[in-house]
Design a protein around this motif. Structure first.
Motif, short mmCIF file in Angstrom:
data_model
loop_
_atom_site.label_atom_id
_atom_site.label_comp_id
_atom_site.label_asym_id
_atom_site.label_seq_id
_atom_site.Cartn_x
_atom_site.Cartn_y
_atom_site.Cartn_z
N LEU A 178 -12.75 39.98 36.19
CA LEU A 178 -12.60 41.43 36.02
C LEU A 178 -11.29 41.90 36.62
O LEU A 178 -10.62 42.76 36.07
CB LEU A 178 -13.79 42.15 36.68
CG LEU A 178 -15.15 41.94 36.00
CD1 LEU A 178 -16.24 42.57 36.85
CD2 LEU A 178 -15.16 42.52 34.60
N ASP A 179 -10.92 41.33 37.79
CA ASP A 179 -9.64 41.68 38.41
C ASP A 179 -8.48 41.30 37.50
O ASP A 179 -7.51 42.05 37.37
CB ASP A 179 -9.49 40.96 39.76
CG ASP A 179 -10.42 41.52 40.82
OD1 ASP A 179 -10.96 42.63 40.60
OD2 ASP A 179 -10.62 40.86 41.85
N LEU A 180 -8.57 40.12 36.88
CA LEU A 180 -7.52 39.67 35.98
C LEU A 180 -7.37 40.64 34.81
O LEU A 180 -6.27 41.08 34.49
CB LEU A 180 -7.82 38.27 35.46
CG LEU A 180 -6.89 37.74 34.37
CD1 LEU A 180 -5.47 37.58 34.89
CD2 LEU A 180 -7.40 36.41 33.81
N ARG A 181 -8.48 40.97 34.18
CA ARG A 181 -8.41 41.88 33.04
C ARG A 181 -7.87 43.25 33.44
O ARG A 181 -7.08 43.85 32.72
CB ARG A 181 -9.79 42.00 32.38
CG ARG A 181 -10.18 40.75 31.60
CD ARG A 181 -11.45 40.97 30.81
NE ARG A 181 -12.63 40.95 31.66
CZ ARG A 181 -13.27 39.85 32.03
NH1 ARG A 181 -12.84 38.68 31.63
NH2 ARG A 181 -14.35 39.92 32.79
N GLY A 182 -8.33 43.74 34.59
CA GLY A 182 -7.84 45.03 35.07
C GLY A 182 -6.35 44.99 35.35
O GLY A 182 -5.61 45.92 35.00
N GLY A 183 -5.89 43.92 36.01
CA GLY A 183 -4.46 43.78 36.30
C GLY A 183 -3.63 43.68 35.04
O GLY A 183 -2.53 44.24 34.95
N MET A 184 -4.16 42.97 34.04
CA MET A 184 -3.42 42.84 32.79
C MET A 184 -3.34 44.16 32.05
O MET A 184 -2.31 44.48 31.45
CB MET A 184 -4.07 41.76 31.92
CG MET A 184 -3.89 40.35 32.45
SD MET A 184 -4.74 39.09 31.46
CE MET A 184 -3.85 39.21 29.91
N ARG A 185 -4.39 44.94 32.10
CA ARG A 185 -4.34 46.26 31.46
C ARG A 185 -3.32 47.17 32.14
O ARG A 185 -2.60 47.92 31.48
CB ARG A 185 -5.73 46.90 31.47
CG ARG A 185 -6.70 46.28 30.46
CD ARG A 185 -7.92 47.16 30.27
NE ARG A 185 -8.74 47.20 31.47
CZ ARG A 185 -9.76 46.40 31.72
NH1 ARG A 185 -10.08 45.45 30.84
NH2 ARG A 185 -10.47 46.53 32.81
N ARG A 186 -3.26 47.07 33.47
CA ARG A 186 -2.26 47.87 34.19
C ARG A 186 -0.85 47.44 33.78
O ARG A 186 0.04 48.28 33.57
CB ARG A 186 -2.47 47.74 35.69
CG ARG A 186 -3.69 48.49 36.21
CD ARG A 186 -3.70 48.56 37.72
NE ARG A 186 -3.88 47.25 38.33
CZ ARG A 186 -5.07 46.68 38.56
NH1 ARG A 186 -6.18 47.30 38.21
NH2 ARG A 186 -5.15 45.50 39.13
N LEU A 187 -0.63 46.13 33.69
CA LEU A 187 0.68 45.64 33.27
C LEU A 187 1.00 46.08 31.85
O LEU A 187 2.14 46.46 31.55
CB LEU A 187 0.71 44.11 33.36
CG LEU A 187 0.95 43.50 34.73
CD1 LEU A 187 0.81 41.99 34.67
CD2 LEU A 187 2.33 43.89 35.25
N ARG A 188 0.02 46.03 30.98
CA ARG A 188 0.23 46.49 29.60
C ARG A 188 0.74 47.93 29.58
O ARG A 188 1.70 48.26 28.86
CB ARG A 188 -1.10 46.40 28.84
CG ARG A 188 -1.07 46.95 27.42
CD ARG A 188 -2.48 47.28 26.96
NE ARG A 188 -3.07 48.35 27.78
CZ ARG A 188 -4.37 48.61 27.84
NH1 ARG A 188 -5.23 47.89 27.15
NH2 ARG A 188 -4.81 49.60 28.61
N ASP A 189 0.12 48.77 30.40
CA ASP A 189 0.52 50.18 30.42
C ASP A 189 1.88 50.37 31.09
O ASP A 189 2.69 51.19 30.65
CB ASP A 189 -0.55 51.01 31.15
CG ASP A 189 -1.88 50.99 30.42
OD1 ASP A 189 -1.90 50.66 29.22
OD2 ASP A 189 -2.92 51.28 31.06
N GLU A 190 2.14 49.62 32.17
CA GLU A 190 3.40 49.76 32.89
C GLU A 190 4.58 49.24 32.06
O GLU A 190 5.66 49.85 32.04
CB GLU A 190 3.34 49.00 34.21
CG GLU A 190 2.39 49.61 35.23
CD GLU A 190 2.21 48.71 36.44
OE1 GLU A 190 2.92 47.68 36.52
OE2 GLU A 190 1.36 49.02 37.31
N LEU A 191 4.37 48.10 31.38
CA LEU A 191 5.46 47.47 30.66
C LEU A 191 5.55 47.94 29.21
O LEU A 191 6.55 47.67 28.53
CB LEU A 191 5.30 45.95 30.69
CG LEU A 191 5.25 45.31 32.08
CD1 LEU A 191 5.06 43.80 31.96
CD2 LEU A 191 6.52 45.62 32.87
N GLY A 192 4.51 48.61 28.73
CA GLY A 192 4.52 49.05 27.33
C GLY A 192 4.52 47.88 26.38
O GLY A 192 5.23 47.90 25.36
N ALA A 193 3.72 46.84 26.69
CA ALA A 193 3.70 45.63 25.88
C ALA A 193 2.33 44.98 25.96
O ALA A 193 1.61 45.13 26.96
CB ALA A 193 4.77 44.65 26.36
#
Length: 270
Positions: free
Chosen positions: A107-122
């Protein structure tokens, strides 16, 4: 006109006023012995220094004979251990706890990846190399930042995409050669490297901690970057993809990705 006769017992029973009413749906089938075993496992948690079969039977509200047989089974399966006549939690229960931790890490991994998706726009990807193959573990995408459609098998085309190049670059040369022998390079786009020697030179030139950049080698219209992740024996990568219209952002986004993955290291061993 002839009518075929129904065999006895076929179809719903009928009364003078139509089909007989069906019995009401029953609730779920429950296994009583499993319920009793779980009550015993819960009871063990109430005794800091373990408990005897008699204490556990009393706490769980079970006959002593029934409790003893269940306790013996739980001990045999490793969920309990018996020391000096008292039952304690066993290694199998600890394994359940570790599985819960792994799920929390996921769950932490998925949450972190979603945050990165939003921050990086990718779109963001996490993959690893295991048992001789590329394994795509997780993708964070949305309508505005869709993932690259896997139009060619990612396992067989590791030479062409940033994820595969980054993973192969972390392997010893012998394992790289073995992978390419099993999955010979093929041309997917005009930019794909297709000669073994050229692919191997390129992989050997990768710097251990630097992002791998790939521009339209796997799919036309897409550029990608992948960051190596090596934790003990784990060979993994975090990657991003962008439409080619945003290619000018790739290097900057890859640098941001590289700085971000360090804080997520605990979540990568899944």
């Amino acid at each position: 006109m002839e009518q075929s006769a129904e065999p006895p017992g076929s179809g719903p029973r009928r009364t003078a006023h139509g089909p007989a009413p069906r019995p009401a749906d029953r609730g779920p089938t429950l296994i009583g012995s499993v319920q009793r075993a779980l009550r015993l496992l819960e009871a063990v948690g109430g005794f800091r220094h373990g408990a005897t079969a008699k204490q556990l039977a009393r706490t769980a509200g079970l006959p002593l004979g029934t409790a003893y047989h269940l306790l013996r089974t739980l001990a045999h399966e490793g969920y309990l251990r018996r020391v000096d006549g008292r039952f304690h939690y066993g290694e199998s229960v600890n394994g359940i706890g570790r599985a819960d931790d792994r799920q929390a890490d996921g769950l932490d991994l998925r949450g972190g990846m979603r945050r990165l998706r939003d921050e990086l726009g990718a779109a963001v990807y996490f993959a690893r190399y295991q048992d001789g193959e590329v394994q795509l573990v997780e993708i964070a995408q949305d309508e505005a930042r869709p993932a690259v459609p896997p139009w060619a098998d990612l396992r067989a085309t590791a030479h062409a995409h940033a994820i595969g190049q980054c993973l192969l670059g972390q392997l010893p040369e012998e394992e790289r050669r073995d992978h390419l022998a099993r999955h010979p390079p093929v041309g997917l786009t005009p930019s794909t490297f297709t000669r073994d020697a050229a692919v191997l030179r390129r992989l050997a030139a990768q710097r251990p901690t630097m992002p791998v950049l790939e521009r339209q080698e796997y799919a036309l219209g897409t550029v990608c970057a992948a960051v190596p992740i090596t934790i003990g024996p784990v060979v993994a990568t975090m990657a991003i993809s962008l439409p080619v219209e945003q290619a000018d952002r790739l290097t900057t986004a890859a640098g941001q990705l590289r700085r971000s993955v360090g804080a997520m290291s605990r979540t990568f061993v899944l």
